[in-house]
Design a protein around this motif. Structure first.
Motif, PDB file in Angstrom:
ATOM      1  N   THR A 199      -2.920   0.781  -5.044  1.00  0.00           N
ATOM      2  CA  THR A 199      -3.791  -0.357  -5.304  1.00  0.00           C
ATOM      3  C   THR A 199      -2.913  -1.594  -5.482  1.00  0.00           C
ATOM      4  O   THR A 199      -1.919  -1.558  -6.194  1.00  0.00           O
ATOM      5  CB  THR A 199      -4.611  -0.123  -6.587  1.00  0.00           C
TER       6      THR A 199
ATOM      7  N   TYR B  23       0.831  -1.209   0.000  1.00  0.00           N
ATOM      8  CA  TYR B  23       0.000   0.000   0.000  1.00  0.00           C
ATOM      9  C   TYR B  23       0.862   1.254   0.000  1.00  0.00           C
ATOM     10  O   TYR B  23       0.449   2.301  -0.490  1.00  0.00           O
ATOM     11  CB  TYR B  23      -0.913   0.012   1.230  1.00  0.00           C
TER      12      TYR B  23
ATOM     13  N   LYS C 187       0.216   0.375   6.747  1.00  0.00           N
ATOM     14  CA  LYS C 187      -0.316   1.579   6.079  1.00  0.00           C
ATOM     15  C   LYS C 187       0.155   2.886   6.719  1.00  0.00           C
ATOM     16  O   LYS C 187      -0.386   3.944   6.422  1.00  0.00           O
ATOM     17  CB  LYS C 187      -1.855   1.526   6.067  1.00  0.00           C
TER      18      LYS C 187
ATOM     19  N   LEU D  46      -3.178   5.551  -0.827  1.00  0.00           N
ATOM     20  CA  LEU D  46      -2.538   4.237  -0.766  1.00  0.00           C
ATOM     21  C   LEU D  46      -2.545   3.592  -2.150  1.00  0.00           C
ATOM     22  O   LEU D  46      -3.481   3.770  -2.929  1.00  0.00           O
ATOM     23  CB  LEU D  46      -3.267   3.325   0.225  1.00  0.00           C
TER      24      LEU D  46
END
Length: 201
Positions: A101, A90, A138, A99
């Motif tokens: 894909t 991400y 993330k 973020l």
């Protein structure tokens, strides 16, 4: 010139201490300096992909030799299962507005046959099993590709890709999950790969 001079080079594992030399003398830099300069970005696509291959190799105890860049598959288990490793993330090293894909390349290919030293004549997926490695963290301030807890591993028999997707060249995460891959932690990967290859422990 004899052909033997052009045989494949046997790659020997390096320690990192090997000096860079000129006129037979070290110039003050070593292979480790080069590694630090060239491969410290483990989040970027290129090195993250190589790290993912290494992590899978470690899981199946196939990391004793060296990586072969041009092989038809990425990792081979002790029992001979051929594994293709794909990675996604991400986060990227560069500045992002959102973020990334997750998308994986699953193209069939002309495999290299080391015995005949020629490319195969038909395009197929060369491995027995695919392992899709996602650096799932993330938060850029704490992302650490060396922390196995930040990775997710999805394992799928190649025949499922062949049956469900034919010669399709790529797949996104959502469609991958629809194929019901097994999800494994790193320490569970070896078993998951064996189950995917043979259907049992």
């Amino acid at each position: 010139m004899e052909n033997s001079q052009l045989d494949a080079i046997a790659v020997i594992r390096k320690s990192g201490h090997e000096p860079i030399t000129e006129c037979g003398r070290p110039v003050g830099k070593s292979l480790l300096d080069f590694w630090q300069w060239s491969t410290s970005d483990l989040v970027g696509n290129a090195m993250r992909g190589v790290l993912a291959e290494y992590l899978v190799a470690v899981a199946v105890k196939g990391d004793s030799g060296t990586r072969t860049e041009w092989d038809a598959y990425d990792v081979k288990t002790a029992s001979g299962v051929r594994v293709e490793v794909k990675s996604g993330a991400y986060l990227q090293t560069w500045a992002q507005t959102k973020l990334s894909t997750i998308q994986f390349n699953i193209s069939p290919s002309f495999g290299w046959d080391s015995k005949t030293e020629k490319l195969g004549t038909t395009q197929v997926r060369q491995a027995d099993v695919y392992v899709f490695c996602i650096l799932a963290h993330k938060d850029k301030s704490t992302v650490d590709p060396l922390n196995l807890d930040q990775w997710e591993f999805y394992v799928l028999p190649t025949e499922v890709l062949n049956q469900q997707l034919g010669k399709q060249k790529s797949i996104g995460l959502r469609n991958l999950l629809r194929l019901h891959p097994s999800c494994a932690r790193h320490h569970e990967l070896s078993d998951a790969i064996n189950v995917a290859a043979h259907g049992h422990h």
